[in-house]
Enzyme design. Structure first.
Site, PDB file in Angstrom:
ATOM      1  N   TYR A 119      15.969  30.412   7.467  1.00 61.69           N
ATOM      2  CA  TYR A 119      14.485  30.940   7.803  1.00 61.69           C
ATOM      3  C   TYR A 119      14.436  31.152   9.914  1.00 61.69           C
ATOM      4  O   TYR A 119      14.777  30.554  10.026  1.00 61.69           O
ATOM      5  CB  TYR A 119      13.010  30.421   7.937  1.00 61.69           C
ATOM      6  CG  TYR A 119      13.152  30.176   6.467  1.00 61.69           C
ATOM      7  CD1 TYR A 119      12.245  31.415   5.710  1.00 61.69           C
ATOM      8  CD2 TYR A 119      12.985  29.333   4.893  1.00 61.69           C
ATOM      9  CE1 TYR A 119      12.416  31.503   4.338  1.00 61.69           C
ATOM     10  CE2 TYR A 119      12.980  29.641   4.353  1.00 61.69           C
ATOM     11  CZ  TYR A 119      12.313  31.004   3.419  1.00 61.69           C
ATOM     12  OH  TYR A 119      11.974  30.450   2.165  1.00 61.69           O
TER      13      TYR A 119
ATOM     14  N   LYS B  34       0.637  -1.373   0.087  1.00 58.19           N
ATOM     15  CA  LYS B  34      -0.221   0.188   0.232  1.00 58.19           C
ATOM     16  C   LYS B  34       1.158   1.709  -0.165  1.00 58.19           C
ATOM     17  O   LYS B  34       2.010   0.994  -0.187  1.00 58.19           O
ATOM     18  CB  LYS B  34      -0.736  -0.154   1.495  1.00 58.19           C
ATOM     19  CG  LYS B  34      -0.476   0.249   2.268  1.00 58.19           C
ATOM     20  CD  LYS B  34      -1.174  -0.461   4.075  1.00 58.19           C
ATOM     21  CE  LYS B  34      -0.631  -0.469   5.098  1.00 58.19           C
ATOM     22  NZ  LYS B  34      -0.475  -1.164   6.079  1.00 58.19           N
TER      23      LYS B  34
HETATM   24  C1  LIG Z   1      -0.370  -1.724   7.071  1.00 57.55           C
HETATM   25  C2  LIG Z   1      -0.564  -3.243   7.410  1.00 57.55           C
HETATM   26  C3  LIG Z   1       0.018  -3.928   7.533  1.00 57.55           C
HETATM   27  C4  LIG Z   1       1.408  -4.437   7.134  1.00 57.55           C
HETATM   28  O1  LIG Z   1       1.905  -3.480   8.903  1.00 57.55           O
HETATM   29  P1  LIG Z   1       3.458  -3.759   8.742  1.00 57.55           P
HETATM   30  O2  LIG Z   1       2.987  -3.149  10.063  1.00 57.55           O
HETATM   31  O3  LIG Z   1       3.827  -2.465   8.040  1.00 57.55           O
HETATM   32  O4  LIG Z   1       3.743  -4.855   8.761  1.00 57.55           O
HETATM   33  C5  LIG Z   1      -0.625  -5.824   7.573  1.00 57.55           C
HETATM   34  N1  LIG Z   1      -2.390  -5.093   7.675  1.00 57.55           N
HETATM   35  C6  LIG Z   1      -2.798  -4.729   7.259  1.00 57.55           C
HETATM   36  C7  LIG Z   1      -4.344  -4.392   8.183  1.00 57.55           C
HETATM   37  C8  LIG Z   1      -2.173  -3.325   7.721  1.00 57.55           C
HETATM   38  O5  LIG Z   1      -3.518  -1.772   7.135  1.00 57.55           O
END
Ligand SMILES: *Cc1c(COP(=O)(O)O)cnc(C)c1O
Length: 370
Positions: free
Chosen positions: A253, A32
């Site tokens: 800045y 994702k």
């Molecule tokens: C993002 C996510 C993962 C992966 O989690 P990590 O901590 O990056 O390993 C797995 N399951 C769900 C439902 C997630 O939202």
């Protein structure tokens, strides 16, 4: 140019490390947010090379973009469920939504009836995180209504750990027990609980499929433990120019960095618009030839200044880049200094870098699932 190096061999190696931990349970790849900022396409294709055949994205548009790059038999799950109006895009992408709510279930059942065939889905239950998934009552209602899942083939029952990165937290075993009890009331299907942290909590948290994200990308899966993963990214910012400033001269800045001695100040071509956190103003450092050069003043949109007084002049004369993420400081270090987590550093990585991709060089078929 500022260079983001992405080491696909390390990514593949990390998949193998996780696969060895989870064996014989298979390992999905969570890609994702554009593969945690590294590029979902190259990440998914690299993971596929080392045996990954199941992928998770968060939203429909990510599934639509990724599907053409995957093998036809690869499974592609969408974590955030069936957004109203997305039903046909999900079906066209051969995506498997994670049904998180009774609304999701109803939309997917209606879509199945419309297309006149069975549609696959995962069902998520809330085992304690209160974020996504069916509640106790909703699971009970689903179990009591024989038509609720009409036209839906449940291929996975899943839940998510709130504290998987905290190995000693009692919430983990509480969630595991609650997940088991809820899953028992749903149609029989493979189960999935562990994220990266969950993989390293041990086999009790593996179920039938693990879903690591962050560990694949090289960050530490658990707090307070040694990081067994290989670093996947390095970030080297171009040195635009440097100057000597007399004692009392402000930098950046607000002129928030002033010293009572002469200093050498170098300017790097990276700023908060590139995802380098503004919270690192006057915090943290870059490295030139292994010499620490503290960030001086506020991080600007496109540049930041570092104090290179300790960098030998002959080194500075030839240096073209300063290390921001690499052998001298990890993404976890940078994240901690910025008051955030490696996930945020990765997913905010900018689009203005030259991306240098190091290919997979290791043994190609060693998915280590034996
Ligand atoms: C993002 C996510 C993962 C992966 O989690 P990590 O901590 O990056 O390993 C797995 N399951 C769900 C439902 C997630 O939202």
């Amino acid at each position: 140019m500022t260079v983001l190096t992405i080491d696909l061999d390390a990514l593949a190696g990390n998949y193998r490390i996780v696969a060895a931990r989870a064996a014989p349970v298979p390992v999905a790849g969570v890609v994702k947010a554009d593969g945690y900022g590294l590029g979902a396409a190259i990440v998914a294709q690299t993971l596929a090379q080392v045996g990954c055949d199941t992928f998770f994205v968060a939203v429909t548009s990510e599934a639509v973009a990724l599907r053409p790059l995957l093998a036809a038999e690869a499974r592609l799950f969408v974590l955030n469920g069936v957004a109203p109006g997305d039903e046909h895009a999900l079906i066209a992408a051969d995506a498997i939504p994670v049904l998180n709510s009774t609304g999701d279930v109803a939309r997917w059942r209606t879509a199945a009836a419309e297309v006149g065939r069975t549609l696959k889905a995962a069902v998520q239950v809330d085992s304690g995180m209160s974020r996504l998934g069916l509640s106790d009552g909703e699971v009970a209602a689903l179990a009591d209504d024989p038509n609720a899942l009409a036209g839906i083939e449940v291929v996975l029952v899943m839940s998510h750990l709130a504290c998987g990165d905290a190995p000693d937290d009692p919430a983990n075993s509480a969630q595991r027990a609650r997940f088991a009890a809820l899953a028992d009331r749903l149609p029989p299907a493979p189960r999935s609980l562990g994220n990266s942290g969950g993989v390293f909590l041990g086999p009790d948290f593996h179920g039938d499929l693990v879903r690591p994200g962050i560990a694949l990308y090289g960050a530490a899966p658990q707090e307070g433990r040694d990081n067994p993963m290989r670093p996947v990214i390095a970030l080297d910012a171009r040195i635009v120019q440097w100057r000597t400033v007399p004692a009392g001269t402000g930098v950046g800045y607000g002129l928030t960095s002033v010293a009572d001695h002469d200093r050498r100040i170098a300017t790097l071509s990276i700023g908060y618009a590139d995802g380098w956190p503004r919270a690192l103003s006057n915090v943290g450092a870059a490295y030139i030839g292994g010499v620490r050069a503290p960030i001086a003043g506020r991080v600007s949109m496109d540049s930041l200044c570092i104090d290179v007084s300790d960098v030998p002049a002959e080194l500075l004369a030839t240096a073209t880049h300063a290390e921001l993420i690499g052998p001298h400081q990890t993404i976890d270090t940078v994240a901690a200094q910025a008051g955030t987590i490696a996930y945020e550093i990765l997913t905010q990585l900018g689009r203005r870098y030259a991306r240098r991709i190091l290919p997979v060089t290791g043994e190609r078929n060693g998915a280590c699932v034996s």
